[in-house]
Design a protein around this motif. Structure first.
Motif, PDB file in Angstrom:
ATOM      1  N   ARG A  30     -33.518  22.780 -37.822  1.00  0.00           N
ATOM      2  CA  ARG A  30     -33.389  24.633 -37.277  1.00  0.00           C
ATOM      3  C   ARG A  30     -32.406  23.893 -36.521  1.00  0.00           C
ATOM      4  NH1 ARG A  30     -38.967  24.271 -36.559  1.00  0.00           N
ATOM      5  NH2 ARG A  30     -39.019  23.136 -34.953  1.00  0.00           N
ATOM      6  N   ASP A  31     -31.865  23.126 -35.732  1.00  0.00           N
ATOM      7  CA  ASP A  31     -30.555  22.857 -34.984  1.00  0.00           C
ATOM      8  C   ASP A  31     -29.307  23.340 -35.698  1.00  0.00           C
ATOM      9  OD1 ASP A  31     -31.858  22.395 -32.634  1.00  0.00           O
ATOM     10  OD2 ASP A  31     -32.112  20.608 -32.822  1.00  0.00           O
ATOM     11  N   LEU A  32     -29.419  22.438 -37.323  1.00  0.00           N
ATOM     12  CA  LEU A  32     -28.009  22.458 -37.769  1.00  0.00           C
ATOM     13  C   LEU A  32     -28.035  23.624 -38.031  1.00  0.00           C
ATOM     14  CD1 LEU A  32     -28.216  19.491 -40.447  1.00  0.00           C
ATOM     15  CD2 LEU A  32     -26.912  19.571 -38.105  1.00  0.00           C
ATOM     16  N   ASP A  33     -29.069  24.551 -38.544  1.00  0.00           N
ATOM     17  CA  ASP A  33     -29.519  26.127 -38.846  1.00  0.00           C
ATOM     18  C   ASP A  33     -28.624  26.732 -37.889  1.00  0.00           C
ATOM     19  OD1 ASP A  33     -30.463  25.705 -41.545  1.00  0.00           O
ATOM     20  OD2 ASP A  33     -32.400  25.834 -41.097  1.00  0.00           O
TER      21      ASP A  33
ATOM     22  N   ALA B 166     -24.454  17.317 -41.816  1.00  0.00           N
ATOM     23  CA  ALA B 166     -24.006  18.466 -41.359  1.00  0.00           C
ATOM     24  C   ALA B 166     -22.331  17.833 -41.441  1.00  0.00           C
ATOM     25  CB  ALA B 166     -23.792  19.321 -40.635  1.00  0.00           C
ATOM     26  N   VAL B 167     -21.559  18.733 -41.863  1.00  0.00           N
ATOM     27  CA  VAL B 167     -19.572  18.137 -41.377  1.00  0.00           C
ATOM     28  C   VAL B 167     -19.304  19.491 -40.559  1.00  0.00           C
ATOM     29  CG1 VAL B 167     -19.493  16.622 -43.724  1.00  0.00           C
ATOM     30  CG2 VAL B 167     -19.691  19.700 -43.807  1.00  0.00           C
ATOM     31  N   PRO B 168     -17.938  19.374 -39.945  1.00  0.00           N
ATOM     32  CA  PRO B 168     -17.328  20.194 -39.239  1.00  0.00           C
ATOM     33  C   PRO B 168     -16.284  21.191 -39.772  1.00  0.00           C
ATOM     34  CG  PRO B 168     -16.263  17.827 -38.495  1.00  0.00           C
ATOM     35  CD  PRO B 168     -17.349  17.612 -39.985  1.00  0.00           C
ATOM     36  N   VAL B 169     -16.740  22.525 -38.907  1.00  0.00           N
ATOM     37  CA  VAL B 169     -16.582  23.295 -40.031  1.00  0.00           C
ATOM     38  C   VAL B 169     -14.393  23.465 -39.521  1.00  0.00           C
ATOM     39  CG1 VAL B 169     -15.462  25.363 -39.921  1.00  0.00           C
ATOM     40  CG2 VAL B 169     -17.952  25.475 -39.591  1.00  0.00           C
ATOM     41  N   VAL B 170     -13.472  23.536 -41.024  1.00  0.00           N
ATOM     42  CA  VAL B 170     -12.356  23.229 -40.134  1.00  0.00           C
ATOM     43  C   VAL B 170     -11.560  24.276 -40.540  1.00  0.00           C
ATOM     44  CG1 VAL B 170     -10.205  22.353 -42.032  1.00  0.00           C
ATOM     45  CG2 VAL B 170     -12.506  21.635 -41.981  1.00  0.00           C
ATOM     46  N   GLU B 171     -11.597  24.633 -39.478  1.00  0.00           N
ATOM     47  CA  GLU B 171     -10.504  26.014 -39.095  1.00  0.00           C
ATOM     48  C   GLU B 171      -9.759  25.658 -39.104  1.00  0.00           C
ATOM     49  OE1 GLU B 171     -11.355  28.246 -35.290  1.00  0.00           O
ATOM     50  OE2 GLU B 171     -12.613  28.805 -35.991  1.00  0.00           O
ATOM     51  N   ALA B 172      -8.375  27.047 -39.323  1.00  0.00           N
ATOM     52  CA  ALA B 172      -6.479  27.184 -39.130  1.00  0.00           C
ATOM     53  C   ALA B 172      -6.302  26.998 -37.760  1.00  0.00           C
ATOM     54  CB  ALA B 172      -6.232  27.319 -39.651  1.00  0.00           C
ATOM     55  N   SER B 173      -5.204  26.217 -37.371  1.00  0.00           N
ATOM     56  CA  SER B 173      -5.250  25.948 -36.249  1.00  0.00           C
ATOM     57  C   SER B 173      -4.895  27.726 -35.621  1.00  0.00           C
ATOM     58  CB  SER B 173      -4.249  25.196 -35.420  1.00  0.00           C
ATOM     59  OG  SER B 173      -3.297  25.075 -36.423  1.00  0.00           O
ATOM     60  N   THR B 174      -4.445  28.368 -36.473  1.00  0.00           N
ATOM     61  CA  THR B 174      -3.883  29.613 -36.000  1.00  0.00           C
ATOM     62  C   THR B 174      -4.368  30.477 -36.145  1.00  0.00           C
ATOM     63  OG1 THR B 174      -3.632  30.168 -38.147  1.00  0.00           O
ATOM     64  CG2 THR B 174      -2.112  28.782 -36.824  1.00  0.00           C
ATOM     65  N   HIS B 175      -6.189  30.151 -36.031  1.00  0.00           N
ATOM     66  CA  HIS B 175      -6.812  31.464 -36.099  1.00  0.00           C
ATOM     67  C   HIS B 175      -7.406  31.388 -34.760  1.00  0.00           C
ATOM     68  CE1 HIS B 175     -11.195  33.459 -37.839  1.00  0.00           C
ATOM     69  NE2 HIS B 175     -11.201  32.838 -37.091  1.00  0.00           N
TER      70      HIS B 175
ATOM     71  N   ARG C  65     -28.549  20.552 -28.742  1.00  0.00           N
ATOM     72  CA  ARG C  65     -27.502  21.516 -30.225  1.00  0.00           C
ATOM     73  C   ARG C  65     -25.877  20.517 -29.612  1.00  0.00           C
ATOM     74  NH1 ARG C  65     -30.748  26.840 -31.275  1.00  0.00           N
ATOM     75  NH2 ARG C  65     -32.758  25.791 -32.562  1.00  0.00           N
ATOM     76  N   ALA C  66     -25.593  21.247 -28.701  1.00  0.00           N
ATOM     77  CA  ALA C  66     -24.096  20.558 -28.308  1.00  0.00           C
ATOM     78  C   ALA C  66     -24.328  19.283 -28.664  1.00  0.00           C
ATOM     79  CB  ALA C  66     -24.528  20.168 -26.570  1.00  0.00           C
ATOM     80  N   LEU C  67     -24.907  17.830 -28.449  1.00  0.00           N
ATOM     81  CA  LEU C  67     -24.794  16.866 -28.694  1.00  0.00           C
ATOM     82  C   LEU C  67     -24.645  16.552 -29.818  1.00  0.00           C
ATOM     83  CD1 LEU C  67     -27.411  15.626 -26.016  1.00  0.00           C
ATOM     84  CD2 LEU C  67     -25.414  14.748 -25.886  1.00  0.00           C
ATOM     85  N   ILE C  68     -25.287  17.413 -30.941  1.00  0.00           N
ATOM     86  CA  ILE C  68     -25.171  17.033 -32.432  1.00  0.00           C
ATOM     87  C   ILE C  68     -24.345  17.644 -32.959  1.00  0.00           C
ATOM     88  CG2 ILE C  68     -26.173  17.887 -34.268  1.00  0.00           C
ATOM     89  CD1 ILE C  68     -29.093  18.461 -33.483  1.00  0.00           C
ATOM     90  N   LEU C  69     -23.062  18.840 -31.910  1.00  0.00           N
ATOM     91  CA  LEU C  69     -22.101  19.378 -32.533  1.00  0.00           C
ATOM     92  C   LEU C  69     -20.608  18.659 -31.917  1.00  0.00           C
ATOM     93  CD1 LEU C  69     -20.257  21.619 -33.490  1.00  0.00           C
ATOM     94  CD2 LEU C  69     -20.223  22.901 -31.195  1.00  0.00           C
ATOM     95  N   ASP C  70     -21.217  17.198 -30.586  1.00  0.00           N
ATOM     96  CA  ASP C  70     -20.100  16.766 -29.776  1.00  0.00           C
ATOM     97  C   ASP C  70     -19.983  15.296 -31.234  1.00  0.00           C
ATOM     98  OD1 ASP C  70     -18.681  15.752 -27.988  1.00  0.00           O
ATOM     99  OD2 ASP C  70     -19.985  13.807 -28.369  1.00  0.00           O
ATOM    100  N   GLU C  71     -21.939  15.161 -31.988  1.00  0.00           N
ATOM    101  CA  GLU C  71     -21.764  13.951 -32.755  1.00  0.00           C
ATOM    102  C   GLU C  71     -20.179  14.067 -34.302  1.00  0.00           C
ATOM    103  OE1 GLU C  71     -23.089  10.068 -33.326  1.00  0.00           O
ATOM    104  OE2 GLU C  71     -23.057  10.801 -31.961  1.00  0.00           O
TER     105      GLU C  71
ATOM    106  N   LEU D 230     -26.808  26.060 -35.672  1.00  0.00           N
ATOM    107  CA  LEU D 230     -24.928  25.803 -35.181  1.00  0.00           C
ATOM    108  C   LEU D 230     -24.524  26.811 -36.828  1.00  0.00           C
ATOM    109  CD1 LEU D 230     -25.697  21.465 -34.155  1.00  0.00           C
ATOM    110  CD2 LEU D 230     -24.782  24.203 -32.684  1.00  0.00           C
ATOM    111  N   ALA D 231     -25.329  26.164 -38.013  1.00  0.00           N
ATOM    112  CA  ALA D 231     -24.487  26.794 -38.829  1.00  0.00           C
ATOM    113  C   ALA D 231     -24.260  28.154 -38.561  1.00  0.00           C
ATOM    114  CB  ALA D 231     -24.663  26.355 -39.956  1.00  0.00           C
ATOM    115  N   ARG D 232     -25.525  29.092 -38.301  1.00  0.00           N
ATOM    116  CA  ARG D 232     -24.718  30.171 -38.390  1.00  0.00           C
ATOM    117  C   ARG D 232     -23.809  30.892 -36.567  1.00  0.00           C
ATOM    118  NH1 ARG D 232     -30.763  30.151 -38.257  1.00  0.00           N
ATOM    119  NH2 ARG D 232     -30.770  29.932 -35.864  1.00  0.00           N
ATOM    120  N   GLN D 233     -24.097  29.691 -36.238  1.00  0.00           N
ATOM    121  CA  GLN D 233     -22.795  29.893 -34.911  1.00  0.00           C
ATOM    122  C   GLN D 233     -21.619  29.499 -35.669  1.00  0.00           C
ATOM    123  OE1 GLN D 233     -23.441  28.097 -31.574  1.00  0.00           O
ATOM    124  NE2 GLN D 233     -25.286  28.325 -31.735  1.00  0.00           N
TER     125      GLN D 233
END
Length: 279
Positions: A44-47, A62-71, A13-19, A49-52
């Motif tokens: 299952r891995d994407l599920d 899947a795509v990255p979560v765009v999180e505000a830099s101030t969050h 899952r770490a490799l997936i997230l890095d990709e 990671l999405a829960r996290q």
């Protein structure tokens, strides 16, 4: 990456997230080919990671979560994430602490885990701007009573952040007047370009003071912090002596980090308690 088919789920899952972070998105069929696993395993891995909350599932990938830099997540929100990684990191980081030294622990859930492993290290002086870290030592003293060699804890004042750190002018002044042998620093994000960063401007200044007051700087950060950038940078990678991370950090990231740090410690790698790579 067919050789990765036997990776543990956490490493895969770490490799997936890095990709996902590196490319801005991936498709399921691409991951099945690269990882050499089934379509169902990838989903299952994407599920997971999405829960996290670290990526967002879309149709076919899947795509990255765009999180505000101030969050800035609160302590409780972060405390349940990457528990195994944080425990591995804490155990390895504790081995870097010598009896009788003056150390500093910044705020964060990983330094909180580290504090528990330091309770039996004799004659420590612990400077911290973390209410949670201070509570670990105080609770131990209340439970066991006064004992020889128990840590002396110095808690800075300041304004409390969502992560239960004390920051601001009062904390900065207290830290600036002190000198400690080793700083163990938790971070919101770490990258080559931005260095160490946090979404909280006041915490960034307090962390700068911590770095300036330490003879050695040890960053304790799990693999999910790699590539994350907060609003304010407070130190470059070159100011860090050692990074203690976990086995989920991809090999490519390890090589990149090692070019900028004196030492990289990968906790729990290949079944070993500590794997060190000196740059």
């Amino acid at each position: 990456m067919s050789e990765n088919q036997n990776l543990l789920a956490e490493q895969r899952r770490a490799l997936i997230l890095d990709e996902v972070r590196r490319r801005g998105g991936v498709r399921v069929n691409e991951l099945t080919r690269k990882l050499g696993v089934s379509d169902m395993t990838v989903r299952r891995d994407l599920d997971a990671l999405a829960r996290q909350g670290v990526l967002e599932k879309v149709h076919g990938g899947a795509v990255p979560v765009v999180e505000a830099s101030t969050h800035e997540p609160g302590f409780e929100a972060k405390s349940g994430l990457e528990l195994t990684a944080k425990e591995d990191i804490a155990r390895s980081a504790a081995e870097l602490v010598a009896p009788g030294t003056a150390i500093a622990l910044s705020g964060g859930t990983t330094t909180y885990a580290l504090a528990h492993h330091l309770l039996d290290v004799p004659d420590l002086t612990v400077v911290t701007n973390s209410v949670r870290v201070a509570d670990v030592f105080h609770a131990a003293q209340r439970t066991t009573g006064p004992r020889q060699g128990a840590a002396t804890v110095v808690l800075t004042g300041g304004v409390r952040t969502p992560s239960d750190s004390l920051v601001g002018p009062v904390a900065d002044q207290a830290i600036g007047a002190l000198h400690f042998d080793v700083l163990f620093l938790g971070v919101h994000g770490i990258s080559v370009e931005a260095g160490l960063s946090t979404p909280n401007l006041a915490e960034a200044e307090t962390n700068r003071r911590l770095v300036q007051s330490a003879r050695r700087v040890v960053v304790v950060a799990d693999h999910t912090k790699w590539g994350t950038v907060g609003l304010s940078s407070f130190a470059s990678l070159e100011q860090v002596d050692t990074l203690v991370t976990d086995a989920g950090l991809p090999r490519a990231a390890r090589a990149e980090i090692s070019e900028h740090l004196r030492r990289l410690v990968v906790a729990g790698d290949s079944g070993d308690s500590v794997a060190a790579e000196d740059s």
